[in-house]
Design a protein around this motif. Structure first.
Motif, short mmCIF file in Angstrom:
data_model
loop_
_atom_site.label_atom_id
_atom_site.label_comp_id
_atom_site.label_asym_id
_atom_site.label_seq_id
_atom_site.Cartn_x
_atom_site.Cartn_y
_atom_site.Cartn_z
N ASN A 120 74.32 36.54 -3.48
CA ASN A 120 73.67 35.23 -3.47
C ASN A 120 74.54 34.18 -2.77
O ASN A 120 74.04 33.36 -2.00
N VAL A 121 75.84 34.20 -3.04
CA VAL A 121 76.74 33.21 -2.43
C VAL A 121 76.74 33.35 -0.91
O VAL A 121 76.63 32.36 -0.19
N GLU B 139 80.65 29.93 -5.78
CA GLU B 139 79.68 30.70 -6.57
C GLU B 139 79.04 29.86 -7.67
O GLU B 139 77.85 29.98 -7.93
N GLU C 109 84.03 27.20 -9.31
CA GLU C 109 84.48 27.38 -7.92
C GLU C 109 84.33 26.08 -7.14
O GLU C 109 85.22 25.70 -6.36
N ALA D 286 78.04 37.73 -5.61
CA ALA D 286 78.50 37.60 -4.23
C ALA D 286 77.37 37.60 -3.21
O ALA D 286 77.39 36.83 -2.24
N CYS E 174 87.67 37.64 -10.89
CA CYS E 174 87.00 36.36 -11.12
C CYS E 174 87.95 35.20 -10.84
O CYS E 174 89.17 35.38 -10.74
N PHE F 213 83.96 33.36 -4.24
CA PHE F 213 83.16 34.00 -5.27
C PHE F 213 83.95 35.09 -5.98
O PHE F 213 84.95 35.59 -5.47
N GLY G 99 75.74 30.62 -9.04
CA GLY G 99 75.90 31.95 -9.61
C GLY G 99 75.13 33.05 -8.92
O GLY G 99 74.85 32.98 -7.74
N TRP H 87 79.63 42.29 -4.88
CA TRP H 87 80.51 42.42 -3.73
C TRP H 87 80.61 43.91 -3.39
O TRP H 87 81.17 44.70 -4.14
#
Length: 173
Positions: free
Chosen positions: A55-56, A19, A23, A53, A103, A76, A50, A82
């Motif tokens: 976007n990741v 993310e 990470e 979720a 997190c 993430f 960033g 999420w």
């Protein structure tokens, strides 16, 4: 064959999308522990910078379209983006979601043996900074964690266990 070209292609190509900076640092640390030169495994780590979720998973999906990987995972936080739609997108595109609830700081503190139950993201980030003396993105992973500790704690943390298994085999548990 071109000069300097490898005689052997990697038998397994893995993509890990983190993310953010913390990470990516954690993924890089684990890659150094579990994936060794000449192992036949090639691991690419990308930073989604960033935005949660969704976007990741989107970055992981686009990276898969650009280059074929044998397996893809995304690490993430679950505190932003999420939800069921994101989970379905990950499943549809064969992306293994590696959830840090809420997190990454919770996971790292837990591995270090610090209590994290009942704390929200802001409280966990504050506890992390107090415990380690810096933000997660600035943490020197090898100074605080090693392979023996990761192996010991993996059974207690499903995300860590899945991540180690993914790096070893290219598959989820």
């Amino acid at each position: 064959m071109k000069k300097g070209a490898s005689k052997h292609a990697a038998a397994l190509t893995l993509l890990l999308v983190g993310e953010g900076d913390a990470e990516v640092a954690f993924l890089g640390f684990l890659k150094a522990l579990y994936v060794h030169r000449g192992s036949g495994v090639a691991v690419t780590i990308k930073n989604a910078h960033g935005k949660g979720a969704e976007n990741v998973i989107g970055v992981a999906r686009r990276q898969c379209q650009n280059k074929g990987f044998d397996a893809v995972a995304a690490l993430f936080d679950t505190d932003v983006g999420w939800h069921e739609g994101t989970r379905k997108t990950a499943k549809k595109h064969g992306i293994l979601p590696l959830l840090c609830t809420p997190c990454l700081e919770a996971l790292l503190l837990g591995i270090a043996g610090a209590p994290v139950e009942g704390l929200n993201t802001d409280q966990l980030k504050n506890r992390f900074k107090h415990h380690f003396g810096c933000d997660a993105s600035a943490l020197s992973m090898p100074q605080h964690f090693n392979q023996a500790l990761i192996e010991q704690k993996a059974p207690d943390f499903p995300t860590l266990s899945k991540l180690v298994q993914f790096l070893k085999t290219g598959k989820a548990l």
